[in-house]
Motif scaffolding. Structure first.
Motif, mmCIF file in Angstrom:
data_model
loop_
_atom_site.group_PDB
_atom_site.id
_atom_site.type_symbol
_atom_site.label_atom_id
_atom_site.label_comp_id
_atom_site.label_asym_id
_atom_site.label_seq_id
_atom_site.Cartn_x
_atom_site.Cartn_y
_atom_site.Cartn_z
ATOM 1 N N MET A 16 0.853 -1.183 0.000
ATOM 2 C CA MET A 16 0.000 0.000 0.000
ATOM 3 C C MET A 16 0.891 1.235 0.000
ATOM 4 N N ARG A 17 0.743 2.046 -1.027
ATOM 5 C CA ARG A 17 1.495 3.309 -1.075
ATOM 6 C C ARG A 17 0.661 4.394 -0.418
ATOM 7 N N LEU A 18 1.116 4.836 0.737
ATOM 8 C CA LEU A 18 0.368 5.779 1.557
ATOM 9 C C LEU A 18 1.173 7.057 1.732
ATOM 10 N N PRO A 19 0.527 8.152 2.149
ATOM 11 C CA PRO A 19 1.234 9.430 2.258
ATOM 12 C C PRO A 19 2.485 9.383 3.129
ATOM 13 N N HIS A 20 2.481 8.558 4.171
ATOM 14 C CA HIS A 20 3.625 8.528 5.080
ATOM 15 C C HIS A 20 4.469 7.269 4.922
ATOM 16 N N GLY A 21 4.379 6.628 3.750
ATOM 17 C CA GLY A 21 5.246 5.487 3.492
ATOM 18 C C GLY A 21 4.506 4.333 2.857
ATOM 19 N N THR A 22 5.280 3.325 2.509
ATOM 20 C CA THR A 22 4.737 2.121 1.887
ATOM 21 C C THR A 22 4.576 1.020 2.926
ATOM 22 N N VAL A 23 3.439 0.356 2.904
ATOM 23 C CA VAL A 23 3.156 -0.746 3.816
ATOM 24 C C VAL A 23 3.037 -2.025 2.998
ATOM 25 N N GLU A 24 3.811 -3.044 3.373
ATOM 26 C CA GLU A 24 3.780 -4.318 2.670
ATOM 27 C C GLU A 24 2.903 -5.299 3.446
ATOM 28 N N THR A 25 1.930 -5.882 2.751
ATOM 29 C CA THR A 25 1.035 -6.851 3.392
ATOM 30 C C THR A 25 1.492 -8.270 3.065
ATOM 31 N N PRO A 26 1.136 -9.270 3.892
ATOM 32 C CA PRO A 26 0.302 -9.155 5.091
ATOM 33 C C PRO A 26 1.052 -8.486 6.241
ATOM 34 N N ILE A 27 0.302 -7.776 7.066
ATOM 35 C CA ILE A 27 0.909 -6.991 8.130
ATOM 36 C C ILE A 27 -0.008 -7.004 9.355
ATOM 37 N N PHE A 28 0.594 -7.047 10.531
ATOM 38 C CA PHE A 28 -0.155 -6.854 11.770
ATOM 39 C C PHE A 28 -0.052 -5.390 12.161
ATOM 40 N N MET A 29 -1.190 -4.792 12.514
ATOM 41 C CA MET A 29 -1.224 -3.371 12.848
ATOM 42 C C MET A 29 -1.445 -3.198 14.351
ATOM 43 N N PRO A 30 -0.429 -2.761 15.107
ATOM 44 C CA PRO A 30 -0.616 -2.524 16.541
ATOM 45 C C PRO A 30 -1.600 -1.388 16.793
ATOM 46 N N VAL A 31 -2.264 -1.463 17.938
ATOM 47 C CA VAL A 31 -3.275 -0.480 18.309
ATOM 48 C C VAL A 31 -2.656 0.598 19.198
ATOM 49 N N GLY A 32 -2.707 1.841 18.715
ATOM 50 C CA GLY A 32 -2.253 2.983 19.506
ATOM 51 C C GLY A 32 -3.437 3.854 19.847
ATOM 52 N N THR A 33 -4.302 3.373 20.705
ATOM 53 C CA THR A 33 -5.635 3.930 20.948
ATOM 54 C C THR A 33 -5.652 5.453 21.057
ATOM 55 N N ALA A 34 -4.926 5.984 22.006
ATOM 56 C CA ALA A 34 -4.975 7.419 22.285
ATOM 57 C C ALA A 34 -3.690 8.125 21.865
ATOM 58 N N GLY A 35 -3.091 7.663 20.769
ATOM 59 C CA GLY A 35 -1.884 8.307 20.268
ATOM 60 C C GLY A 35 -0.602 7.655 20.745
ATOM 61 N N THR A 36 -0.716 6.458 21.320
ATOM 62 C CA THR A 36 0.479 5.721 21.730
ATOM 63 C C THR A 36 0.109 4.260 21.913
ATOM 64 N N VAL A 37 1.053 3.366 21.639
ATOM 65 C CA VAL A 37 0.839 1.941 21.893
ATOM 66 C C VAL A 37 1.173 1.677 23.359
ATOM 67 N N LYS A 38 0.209 1.214 24.119
ATOM 68 C CA LYS A 38 0.394 1.051 25.557
ATOM 69 C C LYS A 38 1.573 0.121 25.871
ATOM 70 N N ALA A 39 2.421 0.575 26.785
ATOM 71 C CA ALA A 39 3.509 -0.227 27.364
ATOM 72 C C ALA A 39 4.636 -0.543 26.381
ATOM 73 N N VAL A 40 4.580 0.038 25.160
ATOM 74 C CA VAL A 40 5.640 -0.235 24.184
ATOM 75 C C VAL A 40 6.285 1.094 23.786
ATOM 76 N N PRO A 41 7.547 1.327 24.154
ATOM 77 C CA PRO A 41 8.217 2.571 23.755
ATOM 78 C C PRO A 41 8.296 2.705 22.245
ATOM 79 N N GLN A 42 8.288 3.934 21.787
ATOM 80 C CA GLN A 42 8.282 4.205 20.349
ATOM 81 C C GLN A 42 9.503 3.609 19.644
ATOM 82 N N ASN A 43 10.671 3.669 20.301
ATOM 83 C CA ASN A 43 11.867 3.127 19.652
ATOM 84 C C ASN A 43 11.771 1.621 19.459
ATOM 85 N N VAL A 44 11.034 0.934 20.333
ATOM 86 C CA VAL A 44 10.851 -0.508 20.177
ATOM 87 C C VAL A 44 9.983 -0.796 18.951
#
Length: 252
Positions: free
Chosen positions: A1-29
């Motif tokens: 998928m060619r999207l405005p902020h980059g290309t995403v190759e499927t199949p892909i798992f999409m983590p949930v960042g409910t309120a603007g962050t993925v709970k308990a997972v630092p951004q660098n991870v």
């Protein structure tokens, strides 16, 4: 998928960042493990800190310092889960905030307005998530309402999707709208929903109304009935499924 902020190759798992962050997972991870796309929650971001505030701050990507693609849900599932705080009408859903009890209204048009303001790469059409268990009559009514809302979502999105100023720097690639298949736990209704949704000619399609309390075999049956009818040359998004073994199974 060619999207405005980059290309995403499927199949892909999409983590949930409910309120603007993925709970308990630092951004660098997230970066280190190669996360390609995150999900943001329209309902929660609308209530706090507010979509207009996020728009003024340069969109959700800048707000959460995430330079890669983001998908926002429509808010339909969260409103669905507030069954004692909501009232569904043809126009949309009246609901009370779980935070402070204040009254709000989400329509297909307003959901599009909020998601466009957030600046997500992928925007989801506003749908009614069918509860489980549901009678066939109830599932049919929900399917028809979701289809009418899908058309309204599409019409508003096409008329207003160019209003995000920072997308001018994305090489002409803009936000994309995905539709959502409903139909409860009835395979024929699922197939009908998929066929009618494909007629809207959207860039991607999702299977919604899963993981709402149904037995896991029902989940598998609904996906198996629906997937063959969704175009294989466009993204197919199974919503709400997160068990590791299921991710592998459905990707296959």
């Amino acid at each position: 998928m060619r999207l405005p902020h980059g290309t995403v190759e499927t199949p892909i798992f999409m983590p949930v960042g409910t309120a603007g962050t993925v709970k308990a997972v630092p951004q660098n991870v997230l970066e280190e493990i190669g996360t390609q796309i995150l999900l943001g929650n329209t309902y929660h971001l609308y209530l706090r800190p507010g979509h207009e505030r996020i728009r003024r701050l340069g969109g959700l990507h800048r707000f959460m310092s995430w330079p890669h693609p983001i998908l926002t849900d429509s808010g339909g599932f969260q409103v669905f889960s507030l069954n004692h705080l909501r009232k569904v009408t043809e126009d949309g859903v009246h609901f009370r905030s779980h935070l402070d009890g204040s009254s709000h209204f989400f329509s297909p048009e307003h959901s599009m307005e909020v998601q466009i303001a957030l600046g997500a790469d992928i925007v989801m059409a506003f749908d009614e998530c069918t509860e489980y268990p549901a009678t066939r009559e109830r599932a049919r009514e929900s399917l028809e309402l979701t289809m009418r809302w899908a058309r309204r979502s599409r019409d508003y999105f096409l008329a207003h999707a160019q209003e995000v100023p920072w997308y001018a720097d994305c090489g002409g690639v803009t936000q994309h709208l995905f539709g959502i298949v409903q139909g409860g736990m009835y395979q024929d209704l699922r197939r009908e929903s998929a066929e009618r949704l494909v007629e809207l000619d959207l860039p991607g399609y999702a299977i919604g109304g899963l993981s709402v309390g149904e037995p896991r075999q029902h989940t598998r049956d609904m996906i198996e009935a629906t997937l063959p009818l969704l175009p294989a040359d466009r993204p197919r998004y199974v919503m709400g499924v997160g068990y590791p073994e299921e991710i592998v199974e459905y990707a296959a």
